[in-house]
Design an enzyme around this catalytic site. Structure first.
Site, PDB file in Angstrom:
ATOM      1  N   SER A  17       0.817  -1.217   0.000  1.00 54.96           N
ATOM      2  CA  SER A  17       0.000   0.000   0.000  1.00 54.96           C
ATOM      3  C   SER A  17       0.855   1.272   0.000  1.00 54.96           C
ATOM      4  CB  SER A  17      -0.915  -0.001   1.220  1.00 54.96           C
ATOM      5  OG  SER A  17      -1.668  -1.188   1.260  1.00 54.96           O
TER       6      SER A  17
HETATM    7  N1  SAM Z   1      -0.499  -4.991   3.929  1.00 56.81           N
HETATM    8  C1  SAM Z   1       0.263  -5.364   2.780  1.00 56.81           C
HETATM    9  C2  SAM Z   1       1.677  -4.866   2.838  1.00 56.81           C
HETATM   10  O1  SAM Z   1       2.027  -4.140   3.781  1.00 56.81           O
HETATM   11  O2  SAM Z   1       2.430  -5.215   1.947  1.00 56.81           O
HETATM   12  C3  SAM Z   1      -0.413  -4.987   1.482  1.00 56.81           C
HETATM   13  C4  SAM Z   1      -1.666  -5.730   1.304  1.00 56.81           C
HETATM   14  S1  SAM Z   1      -2.283  -5.841  -0.343  1.00 56.81           S
HETATM   15  C5  SAM Z   1      -2.863  -4.216  -0.621  1.00 56.81           C
HETATM   16  C6  SAM Z   1      -3.742  -6.812  -0.018  1.00 56.81           C
HETATM   17  C7  SAM Z   1      -3.469  -8.245   0.305  1.00 56.81           C
HETATM   18  O3  SAM Z   1      -4.662  -8.828   0.795  1.00 56.81           O
HETATM   19  C8  SAM Z   1      -3.038  -9.092  -0.885  1.00 56.81           C
HETATM   20  O4  SAM Z   1      -1.804  -9.687  -0.631  1.00 56.81           O
HETATM   21  C9  SAM Z   1      -4.151 -10.151  -0.997  1.00 56.81           C
HETATM   22  O5  SAM Z   1      -3.688 -11.419  -1.426  1.00 56.81           O
HETATM   23  C10 SAM Z   1      -4.653 -10.198   0.426  1.00 56.81           C
HETATM   24  N2  SAM Z   1      -6.009 -10.729   0.629  1.00 56.81           N
HETATM   25  C11 SAM Z   1      -7.122 -10.528  -0.106  1.00 56.81           C
HETATM   26  N3  SAM Z   1      -8.165 -11.200   0.435  1.00 56.81           N
HETATM   27  C12 SAM Z   1      -7.697 -11.822   1.545  1.00 56.81           C
HETATM   28  C13 SAM Z   1      -8.290 -12.662   2.545  1.00 56.81           C
HETATM   29  N4  SAM Z   1      -9.577 -13.016   2.533  1.00 56.81           N
HETATM   30  N5  SAM Z   1      -7.505 -13.108   3.548  1.00 56.81           N
HETATM   31  C14 SAM Z   1      -6.184 -12.786   3.597  1.00 56.81           C
HETATM   32  N6  SAM Z   1      -5.571 -12.014   2.681  1.00 56.81           N
HETATM   33  C15 SAM Z   1      -6.325 -11.525   1.681  1.00 56.81           C
END
Ligand code: SAM
Length: 225
Positions: free
Chosen positions: A63
Site C-alpha cells: 500500500s
Molecule cells: N499490507 C500489505 C503490505 O504491507 O504489503 C499490502 C496488502 S495488499 C494491498 C492486499 C493483500 O490482501 C493481498 O496480498 C491479498 O492477497 C490479500 N487478501 C485478499 N483477500 C484476503 C483474505 N480473505 N484473507 C487474507 N488475505 C487476503
C-alpha cells in the site's frame, strides 16, 4: 552497512506523511525505521518510497505509504497489544505494527505471498510477527481477542468474525465500499455497541473470501473499472 535508501525514506516521512497531517510521532518514527525497500521485490525496488502503491507481483501491491500511516495511526497500537492484520501482502504493514511493540498475527490468502513475507520478516528479525495462511475474512480465532485489527484489502461490508474477535475497546480499521472505491472506516467496540468513524476515501485491491468478494466479483470489477 549504510542504507542507500535512508534519505528517500526520510523524505517520504516528512513530505508524504508529516506534511499531510500524520501527527503520531511513534508512527512517523516506526516508518522511518522500517526499511520499506526490503519488502519490495527487486524489479520494483526503485519505486519503494514513491507516493503510491507499488506492485509486489502476483497482481498484488504494497500500500501507499500515506495509507499505511493513516491506518496505523487509526489502529492506535500500544506496546504489548495483540494485533491482527488481514492481507499480509509484502509484510510491510506487519513490520510497522511490530515496530510499535505489538504482537502481530498477519493472515494472507495467497500461499506464495505468505511464504515470501514470512521469509523477509524473519530475515529482518521481526520475530513478533507470525504470518498465517488462510482466509482473513474469518479472522484468526486462536490468538483472539485483538486490541486492533487492520484490514488492508477492500471489503464489501464489515466481516462479522472480525468484530467478534475484537477486544472490548479494540479498533477495527477497514476499507469498505465497492470494487472501485472505498471509505476507510474505524470501528471501535464498546461492549455490545460499536461506533464507526469514517476517514479518507481510498482504493484497495479486493478482500476475497467467505465474508468478502468472490474471485468472479474481482474479475467483473476489474473489467468494469
Ligand atoms: N499490507 C500489505 C503490505 O504491507 O504489503 C499490502 C496488502 S495488499 C494491498 C492486499 C493483500 O490482501 C493481498 O496480498 C491479498 O492477497 C490479500 N487478501 C485478499 N483477500 C484476503 C483474505 N480473505 N484473507 C487474507 N488475505 C487476503
Amino acid at each position: 552497512m549504510p542504507d542507500p535508501f535512508e534519505a528517500e525514506r526520510r523524505a517520504m516521512v516528512e513530505e508524504q506523511l508529516r506534511r499531510r497531517g500524520i501527527r503520531d510521532e511513534r508512527v512517523l518514527e516506526a516508518m522511518l525505521r522500517v526499511p520499506r525497500h526490503e519488502f519490495v521485490p527487486a524489479p520494483f525496488r526503485f519505486m519503494a518510497y514513491e507516493d503510491r502503491p507499488v506492485p509486489i507481483g502476483l497482481s498484488e501491491t504494497i500500500s501507499q505509504p500515506y495509507m499505511v500511516a493513516v491506518m496505523t495511526e487509526a489502529a492506535a497500537v500500544k506496546p504489548g497489544d495483540k494485533v491482527l492484520e488481514v492481507g499480509t501482502g509484502a509484510g510491510y504493514q506487519a513490520a510497522v505494527l511490530a515496530t510499535l511493540g505489538a504482537q502481530v498475527w498477519s493472515i494472507e490468502r495467497n500461499p506464495r505471498l505468505a511464504a515470501r513475507a514470512r521469509e523477509v520478516l524473519s530475515a529482518l528479525g521481526y520475530d513478533s510477527v507470525q504470518v498465517v495462511e488462510g482466509d482473513g475474512t474469518e479472522g484468526y480465532p486462536p490468538a483472539a481477542p485483538y486490541q486492533a485489527i487492520v484490514v488492508t484489502a477492500a471489503a464489501p461490508s464489515v466481516p462479522q468474525p472480525l468484530l467478534d474477535q475484537l477486544a472490548d475497546g479494540g479498533r477495527l480499521v477497514i476499507p469498505v465500499g465497492d470494487l472501485q472505491r472505498q471509505d476507510l472506516e474505524v470501528l471501535t467496540k464498546h461492549g455490545v455497541d460499536t461506533t464507526v468513524e469514517v476517514l479518507d476515501p481510498c482504493q484497495f485491491v479486493p478482500l476475497i473470501g467467505r465474508y468478502g468478494w468472490t474471485e468472479e466479483d474481482r474479475v467483473r470489477g476489474y473489467r468494469n473499472g
